[in-house]
Write an enzyme that holds these catalytic residues in place. Structure first.
Site, PDB file in Angstrom:
ATOM      1  N   TYR A  32      17.420-151.313  47.533  1.00 46.98           N
ATOM      2  CA  TYR A  32      18.785-151.318  48.082  1.00 46.98           C
ATOM      3  C   TYR A  32      19.807-151.270  46.944  1.00 46.98           C
ATOM      4  CZ  TYR A  32      22.794-152.827  50.934  1.00 46.98           C
ATOM      5  OH  TYR A  32      24.011-152.915  51.567  1.00 46.98           O
ATOM      6  N   SER A  61      28.148-151.001  48.046  1.00 48.26           N
ATOM      7  CA  SER A  61      27.916-152.449  48.183  1.00 48.26           C
ATOM      8  C   SER A  61      28.216-153.140  46.866  1.00 48.26           C
ATOM      9  CB  SER A  61      26.458-152.709  48.563  1.00 48.26           C
ATOM     10  OG  SER A  61      26.180-154.097  48.565  1.00 48.26           O
TER      11      SER A  61
END
Ligand SMILES: NC(=O)c1ccc[n+]([C@@H]2O[C@H](COP(=O)([O-])OP(=O)(O)OC[C@H]3O[C@@H](n4cnc5c(N)ncnc54)[C@H](O)[C@@H]3O)[C@@H](O)[C@H]2O)c1
Length: 273
Positions: free
Chosen positions: A174, A161
């Protein structure tokens, strides 16, 4: 919704590209979102695809979208479980006889600062987003190395990401998991380069999937939340799963033979600012 002018529809891919004819591919988290677009892109380009997800119905739906003549299969996989991965790897070896491409796409997003993230929630994010790609790669490794040796190349692509490259408030676990995955990409690339196994990752920015919709659902006004988010990328729209699938297909294809250990950002320019 503002869509990019070149947006392709799910499964259409590039009709002229057939880069995966004769290739056997495995995609985790392929029951929806980006993983589904990846599975369909690889299938459209000629691959046999093992469509894997903890959500078996979603995986089956993806397989059906690949068309009746597609020779892949759908199966339930929990990337947190070594036994589950081993069972699917055995099924894949039986069905395909080997694996050319592994796409570690399955992931979860949990919002929170470290104060808001209980240790068990932290562990869960790591178990899916970082330990999952490690475990899947480890279990599928003998199959990938065998193909790399027989055919001169095999590839792993992780879905990391932009949030592993930069950060964002209230996304501690995350971001840490995705930064770890980018680092793991580099380690794996170095460790297996001599054996012709390439390892890369993609770093998507804001992509319109169920993961994003779950975030919108937490806002009082969904339409306003969508409007604000879609204006964040300099290109003025958010990505769709096919934008990421195109990049993953490139990294998985033989034409990327000189690319390993890289993190390809696909974010409409957000990270450039
Ligand atoms: N959507 C975005 O904006 C965005 C941005 C950057 C990176 N990503 C990454 O892309 C990947 C796919 O995200 P998405 O947006 O398509 O999300 P999504 O929630 O739409 O899809 C994720 C898929 O993973 C599956 N999954 C979850 N836990 C699993 C497990 N333990 N084992 C196997 N499968 C499991 C889910 O069932 C689902 O089908 C994730 O790794 C995510 O972190 C997404």
């Amino acid at each position: 919704m503002t869509v990019p002018p070149t947006m392709v529809t799910i499964g259409s891919g590039n009709p002229s590209a057939r880069r995966f004819v004769g290739k056997d591919c495995v995609v985790t988290g392929a029951g929806g979102g980006i993983g589904r677009a990846v599975a369909l892109r690889l299938a459209t380009e000629g691959a046999r695809v093992a469509v894997l997800d903890i959500d078996l119905e979603g995986a089956r739906e993806t397989l059906s979208l690949a068309g009746a003549d597609h020779k892949g299969f759908a199966a339930k996989l929990d990337v947190r479980s070594e036994a589950s991965i081993a069972a699917v790897a055995a099924q894949t070896a039986e069905a395909f006889g080997g694996v050319d491409v592994l796409v570690n796409n399955a992931g979860i997003e949990v919002l929170g600062t470290i104060a808001e993230t209980a240790p068990d929630v932290w562990d869960e994010v790591m178990a899916v987003n970082l330990r999952g790609p490690y475990l899947c790669s480890r279990v599928f490794l003998p199959h990938l190395l065998a193909r790399a040796s027989a055919k001169g190349g095999a590839a792993i692509v992780h879905n990391a990401s932009l949030m592993g490259q930069v950060s964002s408030p209230r996304l501690a676990a995350y971001c840490a998991s995705k930064a770890g995955l980018i680092s793991l990409t580099r380690s794996m690339a170095l460790d297996f380069a001599k054996q012709n196994l390439r390892v890369n990752c993609v770093c998507p920015g804001i992509v319109h999937t169920e993961m994003l919709e779950r975030r919108f659902a937490l806002q009082p006004d969904r339409a306003e939340a969508y409007r604000v988010v879609s204006q964040r990328p300099p290109v003025n729209y958010i990505g769709n799963p096919e934008d990421v699938a195109a990049a993953i297909a490139y990294l998985a294809a033989d034409e990327a033979r000189f690319v390993t250990g890289s993190a390809l950002t696909i974010d409409g320019g957000v990270g450039a600012a």
